[in-house]
Each structure stands twice: as C-alpha cells, then as structure tokens.
Write a protein that holds these residues in place. Sequence first.
Motif, PDB file in Angstrom:
ATOM      1  N   SER A 136       0.816  -1.217   0.000  1.00 54.68           N
ATOM      2  CA  SER A 136       0.000   0.000   0.000  1.00 54.68           C
ATOM      3  C   SER A 136       0.849   1.266   0.000  1.00 54.68           C
ATOM      4  O   SER A 136       0.306   2.366  -0.089  1.00 54.68           O
ATOM      5  CB  SER A 136      -0.940   0.010   1.207  1.00 54.68           C
ATOM      6  N   ASP A 137       2.165   1.124   0.086  1.00 58.86           N
ATOM      7  CA  ASP A 137       3.070   2.264  -0.028  1.00 58.86           C
ATOM      8  C   ASP A 137       3.428   2.580  -1.478  1.00 58.86           C
ATOM      9  O   ASP A 137       4.027   3.621  -1.736  1.00 58.86           O
ATOM     10  CB  ASP A 137       4.370   1.978   0.731  1.00 58.86           C
TER      11      ASP A 137
ATOM     12  N   ILE B 115      -1.202   2.822  -6.283  1.00 56.27           N
ATOM     13  CA  ILE B 115      -2.271   3.767  -5.947  1.00 56.27           C
ATOM     14  C   ILE B 115      -2.789   4.456  -7.203  1.00 56.27           C
ATOM     15  O   ILE B 115      -4.010   4.573  -7.407  1.00 56.27           O
ATOM     16  CB  ILE B 115      -1.766   4.801  -4.922  1.00 56.27           C
ATOM     17  N   ASP B 116      -1.883   4.890  -8.081  1.00 54.15           N
ATOM     18  CA  ASP B 116      -2.310   5.532  -9.326  1.00 54.15           C
ATOM     19  C   ASP B 116      -3.148   4.581 -10.171  1.00 54.15           C
ATOM     20  O   ASP B 116      -4.175   4.970 -10.735  1.00 54.15           O
ATOM     21  CB  ASP B 116      -1.086   5.983 -10.127  1.00 54.15           C
TER      22      ASP B 116
ATOM     23  N   ALA C  10      -2.341  11.521  -4.534  1.00 55.70           N
ATOM     24  CA  ALA C  10      -2.683  10.945  -5.839  1.00 55.70           C
ATOM     25  C   ALA C  10      -4.108  11.308  -6.238  1.00 55.70           C
ATOM     26  O   ALA C  10      -4.378  11.615  -7.410  1.00 55.70           O
ATOM     27  CB  ALA C  10      -2.514   9.429  -5.795  1.00 55.70           C
ATOM     28  N   ALA C  11      -5.026  11.270  -5.288  1.00 59.74           N
ATOM     29  CA  ALA C  11      -6.411  11.626  -5.582  1.00 59.74           C
ATOM     30  C   ALA C  11      -6.525  13.089  -5.991  1.00 59.74           C
ATOM     31  O   ALA C  11      -7.275  13.436  -6.920  1.00 59.74           O
ATOM     32  CB  ALA C  11      -7.293  11.345  -4.367  1.00 59.74           C
ATOM     33  N   GLU C  12      -5.781  13.945  -5.317  1.00 62.94           N
ATOM     34  CA  GLU C  12      -5.803  15.366  -5.658  1.00 62.94           C
ATOM     35  C   GLU C  12      -5.312  15.584  -7.086  1.00 62.94           C
ATOM     36  O   GLU C  12      -5.901  16.372  -7.839  1.00 62.94           O
ATOM     37  CB  GLU C  12      -4.937  16.131  -4.666  1.00 62.94           C
ATOM     38  N   ALA C  13      -4.267  14.864  -7.482  1.00 64.30           N
ATOM     39  CA  ALA C  13      -3.714  15.026  -8.825  1.00 64.30           C
ATOM     40  C   ALA C  13      -4.648  14.494  -9.894  1.00 64.30           C
ATOM     41  O   ALA C  13      -4.604  14.948 -11.043  1.00 64.30           O
ATOM     42  CB  ALA C  13      -2.356  14.321  -8.909  1.00 64.30           C
ATOM     43  N   ARG C  14      -5.505  13.552  -9.550  1.00 64.32           N
ATOM     44  CA  ARG C  14      -6.354  12.882 -10.537  1.00 64.32           C
ATOM     45  C   ARG C  14      -7.830  13.262 -10.429  1.00 64.32           C
ATOM     46  O   ARG C  14      -8.680  12.594 -11.004  1.00 64.32           O
ATOM     47  CB  ARG C  14      -6.193  11.369 -10.403  1.00 64.32           C
TER      48      ARG C  14
END
Length: 415
Positions: free
Chosen positions: A75-76, A81-82, A116-120
């Motif tokens: 999970s790291d 994650i992406d 990652a969520a913010e970027a996507r």
Amino acid sequence: MPRGGPMRRLWALLAALVLCWPGVSAASSGPRPAAASVAGDATRPPLLAYYYQWFNAGSWQRAKTDLPLAGPYSSDDTQVIDRQITEAKSAGIDGFIVGWKQGAVNDRRLRKLVDAAEARNFKVAMIYQSLDFHRRPLPVAQVAADFRYFRDQFAASPALLRVAGRPLTVWSGTWSYTHDDVARVTSAVRGELRVLATEKNVDGYRRIADVTDGDAYYWSSADPETTPGYADKLQEMARAVHADHKIWIAPCAPGFDAQLVGGTKPVPRRDGATLSAEYTAALRSSPDAVGLISWNEFSENTHVEPSHDHGDRYLQVLRDLRGVQATVTSRSDPGGSGDVPGRSVAGSGPSRAYWAFAGLVAPMLLITPFAVRRLRASRRSGPAPVEEREAGPGQEVSRSPGSTSPRCSRPDRAP
C-alpha cells in the motif's frame, strides 16, 4: 451529364458512409464523457468504494483465496495507488472511503493516497477503524485524538469529499461506545468534519443521532436473495436518517466469503447478479451516496479490484450499472496517467464497427466498375423505369444546396 459523373456519385456515397458509419465518426469525437461529479443526482448518487491500505508483501500470505492481478502489492507503492484510482474511475467509482487510524505507516500511506487523488480529480473520505484486531474498542481518548489529528493534518486537502464544505468521515464501531463517549469524540470536530455513525439498525442510529451526522451502514454479509427483509431494512434506515436531514450511505457488495477469518456463511457472487441486486436495493433507499464494499477487502472476498479469480469482471458490472464507457490503462505511459480516452477494453486493435464497415464497403468497391458500366449502358438505351430511378422508403439522402455530396448528421457536430 459530365463525363465520369456516375463514378463520382458512387464515390461520394462511399465517402458519406465513411463519415456516418458508427464507430468511424466517433473516433474523432474527442474524449468520452467523464463520470458524474461527486455531487451526484437522484438517479446516480456518488459511488464510494471502501478502500484498505494495510497491505505489504506478507499480507497476501494470510487468509486469502484470491490475489490481485497486480500481484502482492504494498500500500506504499504510488504506482499501485495511481493504477487503483485509474481503474476505479473507469468503472464509475467517484471516490474511496479509506480505512485509517493514526500511526506512522497509516499516515504515510494516507498522504500518498490523498496526494494521488488530488492530482487525478478523485475524492477521498475517511473511515476510522476504532476496533482493534480482536474487535475490541480503542480507548475513547485515542479515538478523539485521532479525529483531531485527521482534521489538522488532512482535512484541508481539496481531494477530501465534502458535504456543505466539511470533509466526510465515518466512524466504524460506534455501536461499541456509549452516547457520551461518541459525544466526547465528535463534539471537538463536528464544526470542521462530518462524522457518520456505522449503526446497524434504526434504534442504534437514533441512540446517537444527535451527536453524529448520519449513518454509513457497512453490511457486506447479506444475501439479497435469501436474507429476509434485506431491501426493506435499508429503506427503514434511510427514512430514519433523512427524517433528521442527515447523510445516508447505503451499502452494496459483490458477494462475501470470510470463512478464513471466522465467517460461516458465504454469499455467492453469481457472476455479478449479487452486486446488481444490492446496488439496485441501495438506490431504492434514496441514498446520499452508495458505499461499495469493497475495492480491496480480499480477506472477506468483497473486492472488485481486478483479481486472478475474477479478472476485471466486476469493473465491467459496475460500468454497466453506472452507465460508464470503459477506458484502458497504457502500460507504457511514462507519466503514469494511465488514461487513454476512446480505447475500448477489448484493446487497441480494429473495432467491431471497423470490421463491419469493411465488410460493407469491400463488396461495393468490387461491384463499382460493373455498376458504372451498367449505368452508362442504360443511359444509351433510354431512361430507366420510374421504379428503378426513385428511392424507396428510408433511402432518401439529403443534400446541401449546390452540393453533389450526400450529407449526414454527426453526433459530434451541430447541424
């Protein structure tokens, strides 16, 4: 008629077919529609998948009968994650409800997910895990401190899913705490956070309704075909929560099998029929959001993340339920965006529409010379009978003034 006129007309007709043929014009119509915004609407409320970040290489050797297609990930891993966010968005999932409690590893992983969520342009809510490994409640002081920590460290991110400006959180295990315990935790943060309970029935919700902001019912073990009153119970809970003008998150799951972690009665997946039935029942309770159980809970086998046993079958089921067209991930994308608009899940080869079009055009190309000779011969022998010169029903082709080329309406252009 000018020399070569018949040939020009036949080629013009072929050109019109090229422009109008389904799948050919769509190739130039730009990216496919994105999933609906997390604000949702009455017919398509936000879909939020419960997401777990506990995994390292050793996790996959315990209590697992299925494994991710991506392999035994950590999970790291930001690439994991992406990929997970890309796959979730492609299936109509608007955000993750991520399991968390304060700690160095959990904080690090949550930060990576939020970034990652913010970027996507993806959304994240938090579900606080207040029960330990043995299902015992954590001390109230620890729970209260962890909620404050989350507020101070994470709540400012634009990736956080907000309701009336406040980030949405869920407290798992509220049934193990007294009313006063719950009030002690929530009173310090409700001005900045929305805190939902996870009560399992109407009485449980009402017990702490005045100190929480609604209820997210985590019900993964019900079988929509054999559990008495399954859909009715969801509607009863929804009525109770909405009577207080609070937030109701209705559950749905693709199946359930927790026999390796103490469960006794699995719920079969039925090749997507269970998920479809539970999603429909969730919608009938008029939820503010649907809570999908789960993205990656592999120990209880409620996962929809692509896996060895199921491939991406459950992402396909979700696409159908959500009315979302698929995209695929480019493994060679150096930027890691993974979004390839306009490509079907079947891959990058010629589409069905392409082959159907080729099957139509090829014979026409073969017969064109013979048709031209036949037309020229008929002109020499006099006018053709009326029934051979007039178009029948459904065959009329409109033309622009002064044009010799057929004109068709394309969905990606204004008339």
